[in-house]
Design a protein around this motif. Structure first.
Motif, PDB file in Angstrom:
ATOM      1  N   TRP A 130       0.967  -0.995  -0.046  1.00  0.00           N
ATOM      2  CA  TRP A 130       0.300  -0.397  -0.206  1.00  0.00           C
ATOM      3  C   TRP A 130       0.970   1.195   0.410  1.00  0.00           C
ATOM      4  O   TRP A 130       1.791   1.121   0.026  1.00  0.00           O
ATOM      5  N   THR A 131       0.420   2.437  -1.283  1.00  0.00           N
ATOM      6  CA  THR A 131       1.489   3.568  -0.683  1.00  0.00           C
ATOM      7  C   THR A 131       0.280   4.549  -0.627  1.00  0.00           C
ATOM      8  O   THR A 131      -1.020   4.542  -1.072  1.00  0.00           O
ATOM      9  N   GLN A 132       0.523   5.890  -0.256  1.00  0.00           N
ATOM     10  CA  GLN A 132       0.145   6.885   0.310  1.00  0.00           C
ATOM     11  C   GLN A 132       0.969   8.213   0.460  1.00  0.00           C
ATOM     12  O   GLN A 132       1.774   8.394   1.473  1.00  0.00           O
ATOM     13  N   GLY A 133       1.264   8.780  -0.386  1.00  0.00           N
ATOM     14  CA  GLY A 133       2.505   9.596  -0.793  1.00  0.00           C
ATOM     15  C   GLY A 133       3.339   9.012  -0.467  1.00  0.00           C
ATOM     16  O   GLY A 133       3.986   8.245  -1.371  1.00  0.00           O
ATOM     17  N   THR A 134       4.481   9.324  -0.320  1.00  0.00           N
ATOM     18  CA  THR A 134       5.569   8.404  -0.267  1.00  0.00           C
ATOM     19  C   THR A 134       5.633   7.556   0.802  1.00  0.00           C
ATOM     20  O   THR A 134       7.209   7.079   1.373  1.00  0.00           O
ATOM     21  N   ALA A 135       4.806   7.696   2.446  1.00  0.00           N
ATOM     22  CA  ALA A 135       4.699   7.030   2.904  1.00  0.00           C
ATOM     23  C   ALA A 135       4.311   4.635   2.163  1.00  0.00           C
ATOM     24  O   ALA A 135       3.607   4.552   1.324  1.00  0.00           O
ATOM     25  N   HIS A 136       5.601   4.435   2.717  1.00  0.00           N
ATOM     26  CA  HIS A 136       4.827   2.209   2.275  1.00  0.00           C
ATOM     27  C   HIS A 136       4.541   1.608   3.106  1.00  0.00           C
ATOM     28  O   HIS A 136       5.350   1.612   4.299  1.00  0.00           O
ATOM     29  N   TYR A 137       3.430   0.655   2.823  1.00  0.00           N
ATOM     30  CA  TYR A 137       2.694  -0.556   3.966  1.00  0.00           C
ATOM     31  C   TYR A 137       3.180  -2.059   3.704  1.00  0.00           C
ATOM     32  O   TYR A 137       2.053  -2.331   2.482  1.00  0.00           O
ATOM     33  N   PRO A 138       4.139  -2.634   3.439  1.00  0.00           N
ATOM     34  CA  PRO A 138       3.650  -3.355   2.757  1.00  0.00           C
ATOM     35  C   PRO A 138       2.917  -4.319   3.081  1.00  0.00           C
ATOM     36  O   PRO A 138       2.878  -6.045   2.664  1.00  0.00           O
TER      37      PRO A 138
END
Length: 453
Positions: A207-215
């Motif tokens: 998952w991505t939101q802006g520059t954040a990443h959630y594997p």
């Protein structure tokens, strides 16, 4: 030194003033109510208006109460009063409250949410009550419901990405969810590997939101106090997948003659690198890749420069060129006639040693070998011919390199250390003639005449 001493003195005086001020307030408190047993009262209130939110506290790690509340304690006892909800939000206005401190008599008494009461020997009520202070933050973002837009990198019509919200309802992406302000939710991707209509395989990435990443495939949303949609300050969440196509590789020399498979090949695209050791129908990212390393016959770095593999268009079969060449050793005499039986020993670049023998045309085929420098040890009929150094592939990559070795043959002087060889057949023939002559000599010999008496 005097200035330092003066500073320390003033600090001590101010501290004593604060202590005596607090003691004065305590002594100003009314005494506990007489009785059997005597009861002391401690009043607690809060800066959060009752119309906005309810503040909960827990007494002595046991019972729960709401503020404001006046507690009745036995004289001479101590207690703990702990604030339980340190972050509050008013649904109707979006105003938020954050824990700050316990206050007593206008002073910070305890920054922790856990209040340790004084020894209960007087009442703490009215102006001497304890107050749970919160900082008030004006409303931000959405007020009632907040929207969260969830997208995906899988194209519409290629495949359907299914998600489950809060382990309950199911949805297909893209979808915009409407959540109550201040709530937190989970969105779980259910199909993390699948094949699309085009034949591409999709593998879960993040998952991505802006520059954040959630594997993780399960996204835990932020507390919903903002909209997460296209055009909003925070932006949407995207379920990203790696798109892959099947790749089959074969290998040739620079002139497109087929070769045996490589040991391994490394492909690079941007910051991504994959290394393949099998080469039939391998799933590889749908990108343009550059061949950055190729190991063949145990030797690395044999890739021909500037080779790319474009997998953006679908399933692909591709021939990769290797800096490997067919090498030959040629043995001739001083008259340039081919010589058979010359033994050539060559240490290869992968640390193995191979031995070759020239045929009736004076040729020994080494087969395909990696580009590089080689040393050959040559013997003929057990005699040393010499050591030769030759290069494969660095001068003219369009032709097969040939090492020509001149050797001495029967009856010639050629190279030092060689010997003249007499045919075994000739030796047997000479020996046969000698035997025949001896036999005939004995056969024709006459008996001596007997003597006369």
């Amino acid at each position: 030194m005097r200035a330092r001493a003066l500073f320390v003195g003033l600090t001590v005086i101010l501290s004593l003033v604060s202590v005596f001020s607090f003691i004065g307030n305590v002594h100003a408190n009314p005494p506990c109510n007489p009785g059997s047993p005597p009861i002391c009262y401690l009043e607690t209130n809060t800066t959060v208006p009752a119309s906005d939110a309810t503040v909960y506290v827990r007494l002595d790690n046991s019972m729960f109460f709401t503020l404001p509340h006046t507690f009745a304690f036995l004289n001479g006892t101590r207690h703990t009063i702990e604030v339980m909800n340190t972050t509050l939000r008013v649904p109707s206005t979006g105003v938020r409250y954050f824990w700050k401190q316990w206050n007593y008599g206008g002073y910070q008494y305890e920054p922790s949410t856990m209040l340790q009461t004084p020894l209960m020997i007087v009442n703490y009520t009215g102006p001497n009550a304890f107050k749970a202070e919160f900082s008030r933050v004006p409303p931000v973002g959405c007020i009632s419901n907040c929207n969260l837009e969830a997208k995906t990198t899988v194209a519409a019509g290629e495949a359907t990405v299914r998600v489950q919200v809060d382990s309950s309802a199911f949805y297909s992406l893209p979808y915009t969810f409407s959540f109550a302000n201040g709530t937190i939710h989970t969105i779980q991707v259910l199909n993390n590997t699948f094949t699309g209509v085009s034949g591409a395989r999709y593998v879960w990435k993040q998952w991505t939101q802006g520059t954040a990443h959630y594997p993780s495939t399960t996204l835990t949303t932020p507390q919903m106090i903002n909209n997460y949609t296209t055009g909003a300050a925070a932006g949407p969440f995207t379920a990203e997948f790696d798109k892959e196509y099947q790749l089959t590789l074969s290998f040739t020399d620079p002139s497109n003659n087929p070769l045996s498979p490589a040991s391994s090949i490394s492909l690079t695209s941007g910051s991504d690198t994959v290394t393949l050791t099998s080469f039939s129908n391998q799933w590889v990212g749908a990108k343009v890749w550059t061949v950055t390393d190729l190991k063949w016959q145990g030797v690395a770095g044999l890739q021909v420069a500037s080779q790319t593999i474009d997998l953006t268009g679908g399933v692909l079969s591709k021939a990769v060129k290797v800096n490997a060449f067919s090498a030959t050793v040629k043995a001739v005499d001083k008259s340039n006639n081919p010589v058979a039986g010359v033994v050539v020993t060559v240490p290869l670049l992968n640390s193995t040693v191979k031995t070759f023998t020239t045929n009736s045309q004076g040729l020994a085929d080494m087969g395909y070998v990696p580009q590089g420098n080689y040393a050959a040890h040559v013997t003929y009929n057990g005699a040393e011919v010499g050591n030769y150094v030759f290069t494969v592939g660095s001068v003219d990559t369009s032709s097969m390199p040939t090492l020509t070795v001149t050797v001495a043959t029967a009856g010639g002087s050629g190279i030092p250390g060689t010997t003249t060889i007499v045919s075994a057949v000739a030796l047997f023939a000479i020996l046969g003639v000698v035997v025949l002559l001896l036999f005939l000599a004995f056969r024709v010999r006459k008996k001596p005449v007997p003597p006369k008496i």
